[in-house]
Design an enzyme around this catalytic site. Sequence first.
Site: not given
Length: 493
Positions: A78, A156, A180
């Site tokens: 990420k 997210s 998330s």
Amino acid sequence: MTDLNTLGLAEARDALRARTTTSKELTAACLKAIEGAGALNAFVHHTPEIAMEQAAAADARIVEGDAPAMCGLPIGIKDLFCTKGVPSQAGSRILEGFLPEYESTVSGNLLGSGAVMLGKLNMDEFAMGSSNETSVYGNAINPWKVDERQLTPGGSSGGSAAAVAADLCLAATGTDTGGSIRQPAAFTGTVGIKPTYGRCSRWGVVAFASSLDQAGPMTKSVRDAAIMLETMCGYDPKDSTSADLAVPNFEALMTGDIRGKKIGLPKEYRMDGMPAEIDKLWADGADMLRDAGAEIVDISLPHTKYALPAYYVIAPAEASSNLARYDGVRYGHRATLDAGDGITEMYEKTRAEGFGPEVQRRVMIGTYVLSAGFYDAYYNRARRVRTLIKKDFEDVFAAGVDAILTPATPSSAFGLGEMTDVDPVQMYLNDVFTVTVNMAGLPGISVPVGLDSKGLPMGLQLIGRPWEEGDLLSSAYALEKAAGFVAKPTKWW
């Protein structure tokens, strides 16, 4: 072996050790899949040369007999994790061009064990969002599709979820501040675990809300989550909130035997207007665990209704403080100044250009609740509510409950643009089942259990005792086996 990119971590690990494939072959298969999946916008920084170099080194380690669990396995990282020499923007324009000179502890643990980094994954800007639509790179797209509508992969960690679901990588890192990891996992038919706060180091992870943020794996199965989590965890003296605890062999603890376990169903999670499909999924999940030998009991978490508003005071307040460091002085984006502009104008223009609307909204909320005259009325009150939420869980666990079963999300994946065009509060409601776990610092996992009437995946959440990820993973494994979820998105990209 064909379609190597479709393997999970456990399958690929075993194949590498059996010498039926190599890390270079696995990595090449993933790189080819990534190249053909540009339409998903999951990967935003590609590192094929680094990946192949790491794969070759991993193959050498395997030949020498030095093969930790993650050795040779290609994964995505990420964009919130700082990776040495590789762009790390947190999905924001304000960190444009930032190349860290250091490696985050979590990604360093993975790479040190021989994992292969395929590239950096899309995400909501500074992890603020539930749909991946606040990203400076544009939104990632869910590989699951209904008609011609493009769906959100969640947020997210939307790029991580999309990449794992579409078999672009074997697994990916995510972060979870209010859901998330778990929400995008539920939206994409993947597994995502948020460990106990302090289990994974936050050092080198771009901060959103420091008392809530926690890294975790996003994988194709519960077993894969256990394998990856063990490598990600560990005490880190560079993080003052890192727990100095031994990391158990999570995979070994994952027996799936839940006979005699007590699983709680909180009555407060039966929300008004909750879709019938989610309610049925929850009931079906409880039946599956009961059939596996668990005792299902009704429980109460009375302060649940205050969790979401308290979260949206605490998280923006911490974000307001954390994001004050981004000013264009030392790194990242700096606005072009007019003649006569001074340092104040540079700060104002840089931050106005560098932060997107959602980040600006949360920074302003956070600054407001921390301001003189409102600190006690909002921030301190929210902190007291957080203490009560944590005590609710402590009381339930003290009464003998081993894990708590809830829905992971209030719906299946929604269409891109459907939430952003309405009141932002509607988007925030996506976190209604997940924020309590962050507020209490507990471990939580989302497991895919079924498909809705549109053919989209839906997940259930299991919440465990602090530091008992092994026990939680074992319960999740039992649920996964009972559900038998094997559906995959039909390739369209």
